[in-house]
Design a protein around this motif. Sequence first.
Motif, PDB file in Angstrom:
ATOM      1  N   GLU A 207       0.852  -1.201   0.000  1.00  0.00           N
ATOM      2  CA  GLU A 207       0.000   0.000   0.000  1.00  0.00           C
ATOM      3  C   GLU A 207       0.886   1.248   0.000  1.00  0.00           C
ATOM      4  N   PRO A 208       0.314   2.387  -0.399  1.00  0.00           N
ATOM      5  CA  PRO A 208       1.107   3.620  -0.391  1.00  0.00           C
ATOM      6  C   PRO A 208       1.289   4.123   1.042  1.00  0.00           C
ATOM      7  N   ASP A 209       2.413   4.765   1.323  1.00  0.00           N
ATOM      8  CA  ASP A 209       2.536   5.390   2.638  1.00  0.00           C
ATOM      9  C   ASP A 209       1.790   6.733   2.601  1.00  0.00           C
ATOM     10  N   CYS A 239      -7.868   5.458  -7.482  1.00  0.00           N
ATOM     11  CA  CYS A 239      -6.447   5.140  -7.611  1.00  0.00           C
ATOM     12  C   CYS A 239      -6.243   3.681  -7.243  1.00  0.00           C
ATOM     13  N   TYR A 240      -5.541   2.947  -8.071  1.00  0.00           N
ATOM     14  CA  TYR A 240      -5.343   1.524  -7.794  1.00  0.00           C
ATOM     15  C   TYR A 240      -4.065   1.027  -8.441  1.00  0.00           C
ATOM     16  N   CYS A 241      -3.881  -0.244  -8.325  1.00  0.00           N
ATOM     17  CA  CYS A 241      -2.694  -0.864  -8.879  1.00  0.00           C
ATOM     18  C   CYS A 241      -3.125  -2.239  -9.373  1.00  0.00           C
ATOM     19  N   ALA A 242      -2.944  -2.485 -10.672  1.00  0.00           N
ATOM     20  CA  ALA A 242      -3.360  -3.782 -11.224  1.00  0.00           C
ATOM     21  C   ALA A 242      -2.379  -4.872 -10.839  1.00  0.00           C
ATOM     22  N   GLY A 243      -1.173  -4.440 -10.453  1.00  0.00           N
ATOM     23  CA  GLY A 243      -0.133  -5.403 -10.063  1.00  0.00           C
ATOM     24  C   GLY A 243       0.474  -6.073 -11.273  1.00  0.00           C
ATOM     25  N   TYR A 244       1.433  -6.900 -11.035  1.00  0.00           N
ATOM     26  CA  TYR A 244       2.011  -7.676 -12.132  1.00  0.00           C
ATOM     27  C   TYR A 244       2.593  -8.972 -11.603  1.00  0.00           C
ATOM     28  N   LYS A 245       2.546  -9.937 -12.462  1.00  0.00           N
ATOM     29  CA  LYS A 245       3.119 -11.243 -12.137  1.00  0.00           C
ATOM     30  C   LYS A 245       3.921 -11.662 -13.338  1.00  0.00           C
ATOM     31  N   GLU A 246       5.207 -11.597 -13.236  1.00  0.00           N
ATOM     32  CA  GLU A 246       6.020 -12.025 -14.368  1.00  0.00           C
ATOM     33  C   GLU A 246       6.919 -13.155 -13.922  1.00  0.00           C
ATOM     34  N   THR A 258     -10.463  -4.064  -5.216  1.00  0.00           N
ATOM     35  CA  THR A 258     -11.770  -4.228  -4.570  1.00  0.00           C
ATOM     36  C   THR A 258     -12.635  -2.984  -4.800  1.00  0.00           C
ATOM     37  N   ARG A 259     -11.994  -1.822  -4.621  1.00  0.00           N
ATOM     38  CA  ARG A 259     -12.745  -0.567  -4.772  1.00  0.00           C
ATOM     39  C   ARG A 259     -13.174  -0.365  -6.227  1.00  0.00           C
ATOM     40  N   TYR A 289      -5.741  -6.155  -0.659  1.00  0.00           N
ATOM     41  CA  TYR A 289      -5.196  -4.872  -0.227  1.00  0.00           C
ATOM     42  C   TYR A 289      -6.030  -3.717  -0.776  1.00  0.00           C
ATOM     43  N   ASP A 290      -6.485  -2.852   0.126  1.00  0.00           N
ATOM     44  CA  ASP A 290      -7.160  -1.654  -0.375  1.00  0.00           C
ATOM     45  C   ASP A 290      -7.048  -0.526   0.639  1.00  0.00           C
TER      46      ASP A 290
END
Length: 356
Positions: A207-209, A239-246, A258-259, A289-290
């Motif tokens: 999460e962002p600080d 504001c969100y983050c789709a993330g990545y899996k490489e 979730t939001r 995480y949200d």
Amino acid sequence: MSEPKIIEIETLSPDDPFLFTQTPPPEKQSIYELLEDEIMKSDLPDSEKTKKLSRLLKNREKKVNLMITGATGAGKSSTVNAMFHMEVAKIGVGADPETAELSRYELDNLTIWDTPGLGDGAAKDEKITRSIIRKLNEADEHCDPLIDMVLVVLDASTKDLGTSYSLINNVLIPCLGKKAAAERIIVALNQSDIAMKGAHWNAEKNEPDEVLSAFLDEKAESVRRRIRESTGLDLRPVCYCAGYKEAGKSQRNPYNLTRLFYCIIRSIPKDKRLVLADNINDDADNWMYDDKESDYRKETENEFFDTVWDCIADSADTGSEIGGEILGIPGKIAGGIIGGIAGAVRGIFSAVFGTI
Ligand SMILES: Nc1nc2c(ncn2[C@@H]2O[C@H](COP(=O)(O)OP(=O)(O)O)[C@@H](O)[C@H]2O)c(=O)[nH]1
Ligand SMILES: [Mg+2]
């Protein structure tokens, strides 16, 4: 994991010539089947069971069409992959979109229209813009708009959002009209993790600080202002983050998906929302995480419960719900099934979200 049944490049010709189907892998039990089981198990009179099953079957025919748009590399494919049970093409490397036309991905009754990014040349942009406008003006077989909602993905880590503003302010909002746009456009700022070049992201908590949170709030506010000043419409970006899996690299889980999902289900017609419940990505890590401004998972579950209730209840049940005594027996009918339905909906989401 299910795979998209149909992958096709939209040709925008009226008779969809290139439809091909893959054999779907074994399915997990769908929400419709769980609800059917609950209705059958209940102590409702047979005639009531039949009525409710018929309503459910009608609902099962509903289709949802989502359009996802934004600049190349903003994270459209990553978002769809994180959110739904489908691997949408390759996650893009490089800036060249393969085609100037829309791609269509289908999983059961969910269709996603993925637009190539704008900003790679005027001629290409014009072609893409025209495809978007045509698709947004298309009607389904009930003469309702084909596209239920438009998700505009912006890259929070870039300063240059000019192309996206132009898309939102000069294409999407004028095309849908202000009222529909207010209900059916969601603006989302992806890549929140690297909005400050990777600084101030708490990787451990995913999460962002506080510094990055404030920065993201300001960024969202400035996007909101730019849209309002130009169109008069007040859209609050997520504001969100789709993330990545490489493979072979570190992995980043999504944040605030979730939001975003909650906003999406609220923006599509109520009677179509079950389609999304059935196709949600059931990797619990994606929903962990949200920003905790609200309990999005609980609210999502409630939203679906309302939807299910609306879809199978009839006016007698509704009367009994509010009036209790007014209708006597229907009051019992409602009571006899409501617990089972709530359990089925909760079951689906605890499996998807991990906890609840
Ligand atoms: N750091 C970070 N990278 C992301 C995020 N979402 C997507 N990406 C990366 O951004 C690049 C472009 O993503 P893609 O989904 O192909 O974008 P598209 O062109 O809009 O479909 C890929 O390398 C993704 O791994 C995110 O939330 N954070
Ligand atoms: Mg893509």
